[in-house]
Design an enzyme around this catalytic site. Sequence first.
Site, PDB file in Angstrom:
ATOM      1  N   GLY A   9       0.823  -1.199   0.000  1.00  0.00           N
ATOM      2  CA  GLY A   9       0.000   0.000   0.000  1.00  0.00           C
ATOM      3  C   GLY A   9       0.853   1.243   0.000  1.00  0.00           C
TER       4      GLY A   9
ATOM      5  CD  GLN B 149       3.167   5.844   2.687  1.00  0.00           C
ATOM      6  OE1 GLN B 149       2.127   5.343   2.258  1.00  0.00           O
ATOM      7  NE2 GLN B 149       4.175   5.118   3.163  1.00  0.00           N
TER       8      GLN B 149
ATOM      9  CB  CYS C 280       5.240   2.052   7.210  1.00  0.00           C
ATOM     10  SG  CYS C 280       4.703   3.546   6.354  1.00  0.00           S
ATOM     11  CG  LEU C 281       6.449   0.963   1.155  1.00  0.00           C
ATOM     12  CD1 LEU C 281       5.787   1.276  -0.178  1.00  0.00           C
ATOM     13  CD2 LEU C 281       7.577  -0.041   0.991  1.00  0.00           C
TER      14      LEU C 281
ATOM     15  CG  HIS D 266      -0.518   1.160   7.173  1.00  0.00           C
ATOM     16  ND1 HIS D 266       0.408   0.800   8.122  1.00  0.00           N
ATOM     17  CD2 HIS D 266       0.147   1.938   6.272  1.00  0.00           C
ATOM     18  CE1 HIS D 266       1.582   1.352   7.812  1.00  0.00           C
ATOM     19  NE2 HIS D 266       1.443   2.033   6.693  1.00  0.00           N
ATOM     20  CD  GLU D 267      -1.018   2.503   2.741  1.00  0.00           C
ATOM     21  OE1 GLU D 267      -0.652   3.690   2.646  1.00  0.00           O
ATOM     22  OE2 GLU D 267      -0.216   1.575   2.967  1.00  0.00           O
TER      23      GLU D 267
ATOM     24  CG  HIS E 149       0.280   6.824   5.558  1.00  0.00           C
ATOM     25  ND1 HIS E 149       1.413   7.346   6.143  1.00  0.00           N
ATOM     26  CD2 HIS E 149       0.523   5.505   5.376  1.00  0.00           C
ATOM     27  CE1 HIS E 149       2.307   6.378   6.322  1.00  0.00           C
ATOM     28  NE2 HIS E 149       1.789   5.244   5.872  1.00  0.00           N
TER      29      HIS E 149
END
Length: 167
Positions: free
Chosen positions: A46, A51, A88-89, A130-131, A134
């Site tokens: 994701g 991000q 997480c990226l 999660h997304e 953000h």
Amino acid sequence: MAIREIREIGEPILAKKAKPVKEITPKITELIDDMLDTMYEAMGVGLAAPQVGVLKQVIVIDVGEGPIVLINPEIINEEGEQIGQEGCLSVPGKIGIVKRPNKVRVRAYDENWEIRELEGEGLLARAFCHETDHLKGEMFVDKTEDGVYNMNELESADLMDEIEEEE
């Protein structure tokens, strides 16, 4: 289509709230395409627009069932509970144990500006939560059960087994 730079923890944009998208424009279409390319290149499941440095409510997800694009997503129902590892990226090399709903229903526009409702369970529910976090300027590191761990710490011990034994 291009690979965009993924912003990392500590960068101010990750703590800001994203703005709703008002319509599909060529810039939004390009953003979606770039986000998918960036997510796949980074081997993530994701990615949210903040991000990659864009304060718009756009997320892309692929948990192995094909890409999902959500614009202006809103979680409208949550059921159950799951506790599991999350990374997480924007927090490379780190994971934490996070409690999330096990089943989630989300309403959003897709890339064709059609309203959709999707239901996710397990990993997909986790990714939806999660997304969308953000987009609110929130990150998983603030929701961990016992802090954040280096991924290489898992090589010597299974973190989930340790957590389950403590409960």
